[in-house]
Design an enzyme around this catalytic site. Sequence first.
Site, PDB file in Angstrom:
ATOM      1  N   GLN A 276       0.839  -1.191   0.000  1.00  0.00           N
ATOM      2  CA  GLN A 276       0.000   0.000   0.000  1.00  0.00           C
ATOM      3  C   GLN A 276       0.878   1.247   0.000  1.00  0.00           C
ATOM      4  OE1 GLN A 276      -1.323   1.563   3.827  1.00  0.00           O
ATOM      5  NE2 GLN A 276      -3.418   1.066   3.226  1.00  0.00           N
ATOM      6  N   GLY A 277       0.718   2.110  -0.983  1.00  0.00           N
ATOM      7  CA  GLY A 277       1.511   3.342  -1.047  1.00  0.00           C
ATOM      8  C   GLY A 277       0.681   4.546  -0.654  1.00  0.00           C
ATOM      9  N   TYR A 278       0.520   4.749   0.653  1.00  0.00           N
ATOM     10  CA  TYR A 278      -0.264   5.903   1.130  1.00  0.00           C
ATOM     11  C   TYR A 278       0.637   6.951   1.791  1.00  0.00           C
ATOM     12  CZ  TYR A 278      -4.831   3.477   0.552  1.00  0.00           C
ATOM     13  OH  TYR A 278      -5.940   2.845   0.069  1.00  0.00           O
ATOM     14  N   SER A 279       1.229   6.592   2.956  1.00  0.00           N
ATOM     15  CA  SER A 279       1.958   7.575   3.753  1.00  0.00           C
ATOM     16  C   SER A 279       3.209   8.068   3.044  1.00  0.00           C
ATOM     17  CB  SER A 279       2.382   6.967   5.085  1.00  0.00           C
ATOM     18  OG  SER A 279       1.259   6.655   5.854  1.00  0.00           O
TER      19      SER A 279
ATOM     20  N   SER B 162       4.893  -1.674   4.098  1.00  0.00           N
ATOM     21  CA  SER B 162       5.156  -3.066   4.474  1.00  0.00           C
ATOM     22  C   SER B 162       5.130  -3.924   3.218  1.00  0.00           C
ATOM     23  CB  SER B 162       4.072  -3.587   5.422  1.00  0.00           C
ATOM     24  OG  SER B 162       3.900  -2.692   6.478  1.00  0.00           O
TER      25      SER B 162
ATOM     26  N   GLU C 181      -9.696  -1.806   7.515  1.00  0.00           N
ATOM     27  CA  GLU C 181      -8.367  -2.105   8.030  1.00  0.00           C
ATOM     28  C   GLU C 181      -8.315  -1.858   9.536  1.00  0.00           C
ATOM     29  OE1 GLU C 181      -3.752  -0.894   7.197  1.00  0.00           O
ATOM     30  OE2 GLU C 181      -5.149   0.715   7.556  1.00  0.00           O
TER      31      GLU C 181
ATOM     32  N   ASN D 189      -3.477   6.277  17.608  1.00  0.00           N
ATOM     33  CA  ASN D 189      -4.586   6.236  18.554  1.00  0.00           C
ATOM     34  C   ASN D 189      -5.019   7.637  18.988  1.00  0.00           C
ATOM     35  OD1 ASN D 189      -4.690   3.549  18.190  1.00  0.00           O
ATOM     36  ND2 ASN D 189      -4.240   2.961  20.304  1.00  0.00           N
TER      37      ASN D 189
END
Lengths: 364, 415
Positions: free
Chosen positions: B142-145, B177, B260, B391
Amino acid sequence: MFFGLSEEQEQFQDYVKKFLADNVSVDEIRKITNGEDEALAKEIYGGLINLGINALLVPEEHGGLGADLLSAVAVAQGLGSGVGPIPFAGAYVMAPIAINLAGSDEQKTKYLPQIVSNETKFGVGLSEYVAAREDAGIDLASGKANGKALFVIDGDEADFFLLANKGGVLFLVDAKDKGIEITKLTSVDKTRSYLELNLKNVAAEILSGSESDPEIAKKVLDAGRIIFAADSLGASESMIEKAVSYAKERKQFNRVIGSFQAVKHMCAEMASDLEPCYAMLWQAAHSFDHDPDEARLQACQAKSHISEVAKMVSKKATEVHGGMGFTDLLGLHYWFKRIGLNRQLLGGPELIREEAAEIQGFNQ
Amino acid sequence: MDLNYGAEYEDFRKDVEAFCKEYQGVSFKSESNDNNMSDALSGSSATKKSKKEVTRSEWQQILIEKGYIARAIPKEYGGYGGETDIIKSRIIATEFSKAKVPGGMGGQGIDMLVPTLLEWGSEEQKQKYIRPTLHGEMIWCQGYSEPNAGSDLASLQTKGELIDGNWVINGQKIWTSTAQYSQMMFCLVRTEPQAPKHSGISFILIPMDTPGIEIRPLVDMTLKAGFNEVFFDDVTVPEENIVAKRGEGWSVANSVLGHERGSLADPNATMNRLNTLINMMKEQTIDGRRLIDIPSYRDRLMQVQGKVMASQAHSLRLLSSKINPGQNVKLGGMIQKLVGTELRHELEGLAIDVLGEIGTLYEDSPYLKEDGSFQFTYMYFLGLIIGGGTNQIQKNIISERGLGMPKEPKVTEAS
């Protein structure tokens, strides 16, 4: 599959909440708890009895509603949320359960209908059965009770007291017996009564089922603990609502304090720790009637866990209110103290967790 | 209150139970030692006392054929082709967990990309990607951040320009990851630089063997697992690799983010870990005294058990709210990531405390208990407390969307 309160149970709870919201403001609680308005106190008590909260756990054959413990939990949540200044856990939950499970047919026929009509009221003293402080305790011999019972609940207008000896034998004594000396105790929570009884050769009417089956006293204890957990849950829910609504109105630094993350996070922490407690409580109440293998552990864990969460909520919700939270004027302390008393009644969290470990055979 | 699923489900439960019995002790061929750790995370114990050996993708195939995974995904895309049935899913999860039989593969592709494509993808995309992903033959990252787009993800800056029918991508992703063994990445890219920040993002699928991609490992504190940084230098992919329309990427990504968050802390896995802890406390001793017989340890154990029981009951209530429309669980799903990850971190931390110095042992040390999984999981869940929306961000969401509290006023940029 449906996990939760039924429509009927929710409705019952809403009636209780609405009745308290409409009739018992903080000013009125103050008057009642200071003993300044006995007529009002009677009116509130009478109003809740009219809703039928006393008849819930009495079987239908004795004129009651024959509901399960979950229905009583729904009511107790409502009473906690409005700090209802009336008897409940002892008088209308533990007493009818004890009489129904351990009483003779004669005793059931005599007392249960009187709970429904509210002609006979029961105070309940099982503290020494759980953990005797101050060397209190009651001995039973040849039908006579001798000794001291502390922290008796729901006893202010009681006609009888339901008590137990250390072995879990349950018995009734007549409040008018000359051998009983009644002393009022004062706890921080003035919404409920608290008594000391000293007994000298008082005639004890034994609920004989509890002699042959020591599990019955534990069952009565489980029910009481679940109800106090429900009361604390309701009181916590109410404290969070008050804190959130106060934070949305109160302004400092030209903005409502509810827009500061420090305040928002306290509210989120309270809400997210309380949320799973609903399911835990309802499951414990359901197991009480339908899943005997799990019932004791769930009752213990629900009482101790919800007591811990409620304590945290009572602190943080007060802090969100700032200085006002600390005043008698705002009256938030009635909820704080209600939670404080529930926490210790029938065993504080540490004692109950030890029981939970014992139930699972952990401490040998 | 009615906790019975009914006779039909009882039959189904028996089937699953029989299946789990048949495959108890199944293990996977030719895989690294890291398996022990992933088993600790999920609370299963696949690698011990193995009787049957299968590959991961054979296991996927078996589970899909039974309808235990990919249940509601159409047959034409490689799924089981059944109806969504939350109760059956719950029964499957519970029985697998009870028997400690490993579940299906997880990961970004199966958990996030497949539902995304089913909702937003073109027919060609569904045909091309879903089947190999479900069968474990196509791994996704996953390429988000990005380094400067963490909690404020929508400020991401990796740029995509449409040139001659191709997307040309430049920029950098972080916390990626599985990038090192993924065939594909689903990526959020800024394609509309003039648009407001949330509506300038597109969702683009990128083969990881495309020239111009550089992967640099970023080892995490467990020293066992890791992330990556992924750099893009004129990475060119076909125009049709966009999912949904230009500028819709934020909505596409958000439609599965909630999924998720819920999956980060499975209550069944937590219950299994609690049981592992209890057994360990009955076996290990201090001065010959069992750990569980030491009152202060026992009290902490009972406190954690209370929380685990509450969270298990809560998941039943959530399940009920999904099958009984109108049942209101106002904060129900929103709190799961916050409460679940904190609880798991606390549970693993308790195991370390009761083990004392033994609890500090790691890797292949003598005297290691449970393969060192308590330390690993304790640290790993600290990662999950931070990842997937910290959180603290969760508390913002709970207070704003759950409790209706106002947002923090926007700070005008300092010049």
